[in-house]
Design an enzyme around this catalytic site. Structure first.
Site, mmCIF file in Angstrom:
data_model
loop_
_atom_site.group_PDB
_atom_site.id
_atom_site.type_symbol
_atom_site.label_atom_id
_atom_site.label_comp_id
_atom_site.label_asym_id
_atom_site.label_seq_id
_atom_site.Cartn_x
_atom_site.Cartn_y
_atom_site.Cartn_z
ATOM 1 N N TYR A 33 -32.124 42.273 -15.541
ATOM 2 C CA TYR A 33 -31.613 43.330 -16.413
ATOM 3 C C TYR A 33 -30.135 43.142 -16.668
ATOM 4 O O TYR A 33 -29.469 42.337 -16.013
ATOM 5 C CB TYR A 33 -31.905 44.710 -15.815
ATOM 6 C CG TYR A 33 -31.007 45.117 -14.662
ATOM 7 C CD1 TYR A 33 -31.126 44.526 -13.409
ATOM 8 C CD2 TYR A 33 -30.025 46.104 -14.829
ATOM 9 C CE1 TYR A 33 -30.304 44.909 -12.360
ATOM 10 C CE2 TYR A 33 -29.204 46.488 -13.774
ATOM 11 C CZ TYR A 33 -29.345 45.886 -12.547
ATOM 12 O OH TYR A 33 -28.533 46.255 -11.507
ATOM 13 N N ARG A 52 -24.717 36.107 -18.856
ATOM 14 C CA ARG A 52 -25.264 36.267 -17.495
ATOM 15 C C ARG A 52 -26.787 36.456 -17.541
ATOM 16 O O ARG A 52 -27.516 35.942 -16.688
ATOM 17 C CB ARG A 52 -24.604 37.445 -16.778
ATOM 18 C CG ARG A 52 -25.098 37.577 -15.332
ATOM 19 C CD ARG A 52 -24.355 38.627 -14.553
ATOM 20 N NE ARG A 52 -24.486 39.941 -15.160
ATOM 21 C CZ ARG A 52 -23.781 41.000 -14.797
ATOM 22 N NH1 ARG A 52 -22.864 40.904 -13.847
ATOM 23 N NH2 ARG A 52 -23.954 42.162 -15.392
ATOM 24 N N ARG A 101 -53.111 40.585 -11.016
ATOM 25 C CA ARG A 101 -52.033 40.433 -10.042
ATOM 26 C C ARG A 101 -52.161 39.094 -9.342
ATOM 27 O O ARG A 101 -53.235 38.772 -8.817
ATOM 28 C CB ARG A 101 -52.076 41.567 -9.009
ATOM 29 C CG ARG A 101 -50.940 41.516 -7.996
ATOM 30 C CD ARG A 101 -50.955 42.750 -7.094
ATOM 31 N NE ARG A 101 -49.876 42.695 -6.109
ATOM 32 C CZ ARG A 101 -49.952 42.065 -4.937
ATOM 33 N NH1 ARG A 101 -51.063 41.448 -4.579
ATOM 34 N NH2 ARG A 101 -48.922 42.065 -4.110
ATOM 35 N N LYS A 151 -29.265 38.829 -11.450
ATOM 36 C CA LYS A 151 -29.300 40.285 -11.629
ATOM 37 C C LYS A 151 -30.749 40.754 -11.798
ATOM 38 O O LYS A 151 -31.229 40.965 -12.919
ATOM 39 C CB LYS A 151 -28.431 40.678 -12.826
ATOM 40 C CG LYS A 151 -28.101 42.170 -12.867
ATOM 41 C CD LYS A 151 -26.997 42.442 -13.864
ATOM 42 C CE LYS A 151 -26.795 43.908 -14.154
ATOM 43 N NZ LYS A 151 -26.240 44.667 -13.051
ATOM 44 N N GLU A 183 -20.076 43.396 -1.461
ATOM 45 C CA GLU A 183 -19.809 44.161 -2.685
ATOM 46 C C GLU A 183 -20.350 45.570 -2.514
ATOM 47 O O GLU A 183 -20.937 45.903 -1.489
ATOM 48 C CB GLU A 183 -20.447 43.479 -3.901
ATOM 49 C CG GLU A 183 -21.944 43.286 -3.784
ATOM 50 C CD GLU A 183 -22.546 42.445 -4.900
ATOM 51 O OE1 GLU A 183 -21.981 42.387 -6.011
ATOM 52 O OE2 GLU A 183 -23.615 41.849 -4.655
ATOM 53 N N LEU A 207 -23.065 39.557 -6.951
ATOM 54 C CA LEU A 207 -23.312 39.468 -8.388
ATOM 55 C C LEU A 207 -21.995 39.106 -9.072
ATOM 56 O O LEU A 207 -20.939 39.636 -8.714
ATOM 57 C CB LEU A 207 -23.823 40.809 -8.924
ATOM 58 C CG LEU A 207 -24.218 40.729 -10.397
ATOM 59 C CD1 LEU A 207 -25.527 39.963 -10.558
ATOM 60 C CD2 LEU A 207 -24.333 42.100 -11.018
HETATM 61 N N1 PLP Z 1 -22.487 44.022 -8.038
HETATM 62 C C1 PLP Z 1 -23.718 44.585 -8.093
HETATM 63 C C2 PLP Z 1 -24.619 44.482 -6.902
HETATM 64 C C3 PLP Z 1 -24.119 45.267 -9.244
HETATM 65 O O1 PLP Z 1 -25.342 45.841 -9.295
HETATM 66 C C4 PLP Z 1 -23.226 45.361 -10.342
HETATM 67 C C5 PLP Z 1 -23.609 46.065 -11.562
HETATM 68 O O2 PLP Z 1 -24.670 46.616 -11.684
HETATM 69 C C6 PLP Z 1 -21.959 44.771 -10.226
HETATM 70 C C7 PLP Z 1 -21.627 44.090 -9.063
HETATM 71 C C8 PLP Z 1 -20.966 44.839 -11.346
HETATM 72 O O3 PLP Z 1 -21.332 44.004 -12.415
HETATM 73 P P1 PLP Z 1 -20.859 44.309 -13.892
HETATM 74 O O4 PLP Z 1 -19.371 44.392 -13.863
HETATM 75 O O5 PLP Z 1 -21.345 43.152 -14.669
HETATM 76 O O6 PLP Z 1 -21.499 45.612 -14.291
#
Ligand code: PLP
Length: 287
Positions: A33, A52, A101, A151, A183, A207
């Site tokens: 997503y 991304r 499935r 993501k 994070e 991420l």
């Molecule tokens: N880290 C994680 C785990 C996230 O889920 C997100 C955004 O959903 C981010 C960092 C920040 O990413 P972005 O700046 O692309 O929204």
């Protein structure tokens, strides 16, 4: 009021949008997503999010059901039809509906991926009250899988983390692995020591935030010093400032970690300035 959403080539009222129970997104969280924010009815960092998305799809050997131009058109059409001034566009692509499935991936030539987009109106996104007071975070162990750079829609642990924070009267959680912060549950984490901005370097541990990339670029342009390295919870608690970044929160100051006040307990000058710059520049660059 009912929204218009986009599902597999069609714009529909949300009540009429349907996905199969055999969709691998539903059965296996087999999907990716993106969330793109909207300011003044325009898309922020659109190219970054689509780049991304392409990487996430590639890493999972998943086909893209639309070109960048088509995705831009769909984003804009949904913003227009739903009259979004401030808010976001959510985009999800899953490995589709193989009709049964099975752990084995279906052949992408036979099973098209599923694509869904919808908007969320969030008036006051830029003028957020939380940005004025700052947020409180707790720390929790990072027990997610090892490919956090993709993501994916497997968001149960981040969701649990937010609930753990809520139960402790905090706003969010920072995840910790081997003593260092990875994070936030849905954002990238930073501390400021003196004038230096410190944030974990890019790897499969986190991420690769699109907002992170923009903020670090703006910080460099403003002659701020940035160091990309892991930092510990103890360092964070002793830092002058802390903040997070994400597409929907932009730059959000953090004023408390596990009950310890950061700096003087109010959003600091570096975080505040970076938030201003990010919002200003995003308004200019939005498409
Ligand atoms: N880290 C994680 C785990 C996230 O889920 C997100 C955004 O959903 C981010 C960092 C920040 O990413 P972005 O700046 O692309 O929204």
């Amino acid at each position: 009021m009912s929204r218009i959403v986009y599902v597999n080539g069609e714009y529909l009222p949300e009540e009429e949008a349907k996905i199969s129970i055999f969709d691998r997104g539903f059965l296996m969280a087999d999907g990716v997503y993106e969330v793109t924010s909207v300011l003044d009815g325009k898309l922020v960092d659109f190219e970054g999010h689509i780049a991304r998305l392409a990487r996430s799809l590639r890493e999972l050997e998943m086909a893209s059901p639309a070109t960048t131009e088509e995705l831009l058109e769909i984003h804009r059409e949904l913003v227009r039809r739903n009259r979004i001034d401030e808010g976001m566009v959510y985009l999800q692509i899953t490995r589709g509906n193989p009709g049964d499935r099975d752990f084995v991936y279906p052949d992408p030539h036979n099973v098209p991926s599923t694509i869904v987009l919808f908007t969320q109106s969030k008036p006051g996104l830029a003028d957020s009250p939380l940005a004025k007071t700052g947020m409180k975070v707790i720390t929790i162990p990072d027990i997610r899988w090892g490919r956090r750079d993709i993501k994916t829609i497997q968001l149960l642990y981040p969701s649990m983390g937010k609930m753990m924070a809520r139960h402790k009267g905090a706003d969010d959680a920072w995840m910790v692995e081997d003593g260092a912060v990875t994070e936030g549950t849905s954002n990238n984490a930073y501390i400021v020591v003196g004038q230096t901005i410190i944030t974990r370097e890019l790897s499969s541990d986190i991420l690769h935030g699109i907002t992170r990339a923009a903020v670090l670029r703006f910080a460099a342009e403003a002659q701020m010093e940035v160091v990309e390295r892991p930092f510990t919870v103890e360092e964070a608690k002793a830092a002058d400032e802390a903040f997070v970044t994400s597409a929907t929160t932009f730059v959000m100051p953090v004023v408390e970690i596990d009950g310890t006040q950061i700096g003087d307990g109010a959003p600091g000058p570096v975080s505040t300035r970076l938030r201003e710059i990010y919002i200003e520049e995003s308004r200019i660059d939005a498409i």
